[in-house]
Design a protein around this motif. Structure first.
Motif, mmCIF file in Angstrom:
data_model
loop_
_atom_site.group_PDB
_atom_site.id
_atom_site.type_symbol
_atom_site.label_atom_id
_atom_site.label_comp_id
_atom_site.label_asym_id
_atom_site.label_seq_id
_atom_site.Cartn_x
_atom_site.Cartn_y
_atom_site.Cartn_z
ATOM 1 N N PHE A 97 0.838 -1.204 0.000
ATOM 2 C CA PHE A 97 0.000 0.000 0.000
ATOM 3 C C PHE A 97 0.876 1.258 0.000
ATOM 4 O O PHE A 97 0.662 2.190 -0.784
ATOM 5 C CB PHE A 97 -0.930 -0.036 1.226
ATOM 6 C CG PHE A 97 -1.601 1.270 1.551
ATOM 7 C CD1 PHE A 97 -2.484 1.870 0.655
ATOM 8 C CD2 PHE A 97 -1.370 1.915 2.772
ATOM 9 C CE1 PHE A 97 -3.108 3.078 0.964
ATOM 10 C CE2 PHE A 97 -1.991 3.116 3.080
ATOM 11 C CZ PHE A 97 -2.857 3.698 2.171
ATOM 12 N N GLU A 109 -8.866 5.368 -3.734
ATOM 13 C CA GLU A 109 -8.121 4.132 -3.431
ATOM 14 C C GLU A 109 -7.484 4.230 -2.044
ATOM 15 O O GLU A 109 -7.578 3.307 -1.236
ATOM 16 C CB GLU A 109 -7.047 3.876 -4.488
ATOM 17 C CG GLU A 109 -6.307 2.587 -4.177
ATOM 18 C CD GLU A 109 -5.243 2.193 -5.192
ATOM 19 O OE1 GLU A 109 -5.362 2.606 -6.358
ATOM 20 O OE2 GLU A 109 -4.303 1.484 -4.806
ATOM 21 N N ARG A 113 -8.759 1.997 1.880
ATOM 22 C CA ARG A 113 -7.938 1.000 2.587
ATOM 23 C C ARG A 113 -8.274 0.909 4.077
ATOM 24 O O ARG A 113 -7.924 -0.062 4.735
ATOM 25 C CB ARG A 113 -6.435 1.278 2.385
ATOM 26 C CG ARG A 113 -5.934 1.164 0.934
ATOM 27 C CD ARG A 113 -6.234 -0.163 0.260
ATOM 28 N NE ARG A 113 -7.557 -0.195 -0.368
ATOM 29 C CZ ARG A 113 -8.074 -1.266 -0.968
ATOM 30 N NH1 ARG A 113 -7.396 -2.373 -1.043
ATOM 31 N NH2 ARG A 113 -9.284 -1.228 -1.493
ATOM 32 N N TYR A 116 -10.772 -1.715 4.087
ATOM 33 C CA TYR A 116 -10.148 -2.945 3.585
ATOM 34 C C TYR A 116 -9.344 -3.651 4.690
ATOM 35 O O TYR A 116 -9.565 -4.824 4.982
ATOM 36 C CB TYR A 116 -9.242 -2.614 2.389
ATOM 37 C CG TYR A 116 -8.496 -3.808 1.853
ATOM 38 C CD1 TYR A 116 -9.095 -4.680 0.949
ATOM 39 C CD2 TYR A 116 -7.198 -4.094 2.283
ATOM 40 C CE1 TYR A 116 -8.420 -5.804 0.477
ATOM 41 C CE2 TYR A 116 -6.512 -5.211 1.821
ATOM 42 C CZ TYR A 116 -7.129 -6.053 0.911
ATOM 43 O OH TYR A 116 -6.461 -7.163 0.451
#
Ligand code: ASP
Length: 437
Positions: A97, A109, A113, A116
């Motif tokens: 990342f 994006e 995260r 995520y």
């Protein structure tokens, strides 16, 4: 029986909260679909992971190192992993990342995260299959969720794995790029999943034991609402009660799915159940479900002798539309009408609106008054029941609250009064005490 359980940021803020989530999920085998937000604040001075990720993006755009922030984020996840003895290789994935953090990576994006990584850790902890939102929440070219495609991907995932965890808040565009929803969007992800799976209940786990009858910053210790209808919720939310993301209501409402707001920190409390309709014995003395309100509205009053109301009002409304100002209320008099709109929404256009009204409608007078607050008493039990408004006005009058505007929804689900901003808090307190005491 199937329950989709969405856990908000404060419910997944740290290892201790993860443990509460596990207890909740394991205490009911119907909870087979879990949606999570990104880890939120653990205390008042803490930061939400989502906010830190937005901050990372801003640093990158200005060419400032964001290492300190990414270290902080990584440490939060590492701590959860360590305290819960998980195996997920957060270090490795976080490295990948960080390598992606260049000026070219999209804010969507980066910010996605949070959900995520929180989802990865929670899936392992619960023993649920992790299903990436990028593989089951699909946006169309119009930027809206493609419900057909999304529904079938979610259904397929549940059929295949039986118990799934999906991170909330993001999905994938047709181009393959990640797209996030608006803030608080995990509520929407949960609602869409519940609708796709025709769940029996959509549980929204947060840090309050349901919707309260009034704003706790104004009324001391207000009672929670045990049950309410979607129509009542809409009225309360519109008038300022903030509970759920507005767009999360429609998917479940359409499918007739009950929505249960629950408290992760008080799991025994049944919270608030929101359903389409409620059959019940009316308690005549308690006709109000909740009280909400908002401050800072303006009234534009147009007076004209022998007014042609249809024509003049239409002209005035056209002017409001031209300035893209949405109207909250219209009061009609014999030779006048008053339009109520948010002072902030009108901004400086208020003077242009008034001047256009003068030119087009040729009134005798146009007046602008600011500082109006709207307070709504909402309740399905007041529908077609005489006496509620009488009680309400009496209570306000006896407590010295001057009512400047009165409006009742055509469905009799709410009574709205306009009072001076300064009397807003008093009006809410008086109504709460008068109708619940
Ligand atoms: N994490 C996102 C936010 O803070 C989305 C969510 O929590 O629902 O807005």
């Amino acid at each position: 029986m199937l329950k989709v359980a969405k856990f908000g940021g404060s419910s997944v803020a740290g290892a201790e909260q993860f443990a509460k989530v596990k207890n909740i999920v394991e205490s009911d085998s119907a909870r087979r679909v879990v949606i999570v937000s990104a880890a939120g604040k653990r205390n008042e001075d803490d930061h939400k992971i989502t906010d830190l990720l937005y901050l990372c993006h801003a640093h990158i755009q200005y060419g400032v190192s964001c290492d300190e922030i990414t270290d902080k984020i990584e440490a939060r996840f590492e701590e959860i992993k360590k305290n819960l003895d998980l195996k997920y290789d957060i270090k490795k994935e976080f490295e990948v990342f960080k390598e992606r953090l260049t000026k070219d990576v999209s804010v969507d994006e980066i910010v996605s995260r949070g959900e995520y990584f929180t989802g990865r850790l929670m899936a392992e902890y619960l023993g649920f299959q992790f299903v990436d939102a990028a593989d089951c929440f699909f946006f169309g070219l119009d930027g809206q969720i493609d419900r057909e495609k999304t529904d079938s991907a979610i259904k397929e995932a549940l059929e295949r794995y039986q118990k799934i965890l999906i991170p909330g808040f993001y999905g994938k565009l047709p181009s393959g790029r990640i797209k996030i929803m608006s803030r608080g969007g995990s509520d929407i992800s949960g609602a869409i999943a519940a609708a796709a799976l025709k769940a029996d209940v959509y549980e929204n786990w947060t840090d309050v034991s349901g919707i309260l009858m009034a704003d706790p910053r104004i009324v001391e210790d207000p009672k929670p609402i045990a049950r309410l209808t979607y129509a009542e919720l809409r009225e309360l939310s519109f008038m300022g009660a903030s509970v759920l993301h507005e767009e999360s209501i429609l998917p479940v409402r359409e499918k007739g799915i009950a929505l249960n707001i629950r408290n992760t920190n008080e799991p025994k409390h049944t919270g608030t159940m929101i359903v389409d309709s409620i059959e019940e014995q009316c308690e005549a003395d308690k006709p109000i479900t909740g009280i909400a309100g908002r401050k800072n509205f303006s009234i534009i009053t147009v007076t004209k002798r022998n007014i042609n109301i249809n024509e003049t009002l239409r002209q005035a409304l056209d002017i409001f539309s031209r300035y893209k100002v949405s109207i909250e209320h219209i009061n009609l008099g014999l030779d006048s009408f008053a339009v109520v709109a948010s002072t902030k929404a009108m901004g400086d256009s208020v003077y242009d609106i008034a001047s256009d009204i003068k030119k087009t409608c040729r009134p005798d007078r146009v007046e602008i008054q600011e500082g109006l607050a709207l307070v709504a008493a909402v309740g399905r039990k007041m529908t077609f029941r005489p006496g509620t408004s009488g009680r309400l006005f009496k209570a306000l009058g006896e407590n010295g609250v001057n009512i400047r505007i009165i409006a009742q929804g055509a469905d009799e689900l709410s009574i709205i009064v306009g009072v001076e901003n300064e009397q807003f808090e008093t009006a809410i307190k008086v109504l709460y005490e008068g109708f619940t005491g």
